[in-house]
Design a protein around this motif. Structure first.
Motif, PDB file in Angstrom:
ATOM      1  N   THR A  88      -7.904  -7.987  -4.979  1.00 15.46           N
ATOM      2  CA  THR A  88      -6.769  -8.360  -4.136  1.00 15.46           C
ATOM      3  C   THR A  88      -5.473  -8.052  -4.878  1.00 15.46           C
ATOM      4  O   THR A  88      -5.416  -8.120  -6.112  1.00 15.46           O
ATOM      5  CB  THR A  88      -6.802  -9.850  -3.747  1.00 15.46           C
ATOM      6  OG1 THR A  88      -6.785 -10.645  -4.930  1.00 15.46           O
ATOM      7  CG2 THR A  88      -8.030 -10.186  -2.927  1.00 15.46           C
ATOM      8  N   GLU A  90      -0.846  -7.161  -4.003  1.00 19.59           N
ATOM      9  CA  GLU A  90       0.254  -6.780  -3.121  1.00 19.59           C
ATOM     10  C   GLU A  90       0.728  -5.407  -3.553  1.00 19.59           C
ATOM     11  O   GLU A  90       0.539  -5.004  -4.695  1.00 19.59           O
ATOM     12  CB  GLU A  90       1.413  -7.771  -3.219  1.00 19.59           C
ATOM     13  CG  GLU A  90       1.140  -9.060  -2.509  1.00 19.59           C
ATOM     14  CD  GLU A  90       2.392  -9.877  -2.245  1.00 19.59           C
ATOM     15  OE1 GLU A  90       3.528  -9.396  -2.505  1.00 19.59           O
ATOM     16  OE2 GLU A  90       2.238 -11.007  -1.768  1.00 19.59           O
ATOM     17  N   ARG A  99      -0.167  -6.771   1.757  1.00 21.39           N
ATOM     18  CA  ARG A  99      -1.201  -7.469   0.993  1.00 21.39           C
ATOM     19  C   ARG A  99      -2.516  -6.764   1.264  1.00 21.39           C
ATOM     20  O   ARG A  99      -2.807  -6.380   2.397  1.00 21.39           O
ATOM     21  CB  ARG A  99      -1.273  -8.935   1.403  1.00 21.39           C
ATOM     22  CG  ARG A  99      -0.041  -9.696   0.986  1.00 21.39           C
ATOM     23  CD  ARG A  99      -0.199 -11.186   1.122  1.00 21.39           C
ATOM     24  NE  ARG A  99       0.996 -11.810   0.590  1.00 21.39           N
ATOM     25  CZ  ARG A  99       1.730 -12.693   1.246  1.00 21.39           C
ATOM     26  NH1 ARG A  99       1.369 -13.091   2.454  1.00 21.39           N
ATOM     27  NH2 ARG A  99       2.797 -13.212   0.697  1.00 21.39           N
ATOM     28  N   SER A 101      -6.896  -6.365   0.336  1.00 23.62           N
ATOM     29  CA  SER A 101      -8.152  -6.818  -0.247  1.00 23.62           C
ATOM     30  C   SER A 101      -9.162  -5.691  -0.057  1.00 23.62           C
ATOM     31  O   SER A 101      -9.191  -5.031   0.983  1.00 23.62           O
ATOM     32  CB  SER A 101      -8.648  -8.114   0.398  1.00 23.62           C
ATOM     33  OG  SER A 101      -8.864  -7.947   1.769  1.00 23.62           O
ATOM     34  N   VAL A 123       3.510  -7.541   5.201  1.00 26.84           N
ATOM     35  CA  VAL A 123       4.190  -8.814   4.975  1.00 26.84           C
ATOM     36  C   VAL A 123       5.590  -8.684   5.575  1.00 26.84           C
ATOM     37  O   VAL A 123       6.388  -7.878   5.084  1.00 26.84           O
ATOM     38  CB  VAL A 123       4.264  -9.161   3.470  1.00 26.84           C
ATOM     39  CG1 VAL A 123       4.982 -10.481   3.264  1.00 26.84           C
ATOM     40  CG2 VAL A 123       2.875  -9.187   2.844  1.00 26.84           C
TER      41      VAL A 123
END
Length: 128
Positions: A88, A90, A99, A101, A123
């Motif tokens: 994970t 940013e 963001r 994953s 975001v």
């Protein structure tokens, strides 16, 4: 370095390679980092499969050496099971913040670590 740390380090290294414009612009190195069963849900909400992403990756943002580059931060990894790592982080690409994953898996020693699934979310400005 213990086995779990080595697995996380390998997955993060693969993630960083996939952000490299030279890798993004060339099918062969990108194909070596993506699992044949790869699926992505992009920040746009669009779903990509292995062949589709490989075909479009050279035209996506971050694939040009003279264009904006991904600037990752806060990258961490966790071993979910032997041969399966969740990464994970940013990233910024120009003014856009996202963001991410990713699930990285290693089926065997010969195939190495490959991204199996990726999810990105934009975001909005003002969100921490």
């Amino acid at each position: 370095m213990d086995d779990e740390s080595a697995q996380v380090t390998a997955a993060i290294a693969g993630e960083l390679r996939l952000m490299d414009p030279e890798v993004r612009a060339s099918r062969k190195p990108a194909a070596e980092l993506l699992d044949p069963e790869f699926v992505e849900v992009g920040a746009s909400g669009r779903r990509y499969a292995y062949e589709q992403l490989l075909a479009e990756l050279p035209d996506k943002p971050g694939a040009s050496a003279d264009g904006p580059r991904y600037e990752p931060s806060g990258m961490t990894g966790a071993v979910l099971a032997p041969g399966l790592v969740l990464v994970t982080f940013e990233a910024r690409l120009g003014v856009r913040r996202t963001r991410h994953s990713s699930l990285w898996r290693r089926r065997d020693e010969q195939s190495g670590w490959r991204m199996y699934h990726h999810q990105a979310t934009v975001v909005p400005p003002g969100i921490e």
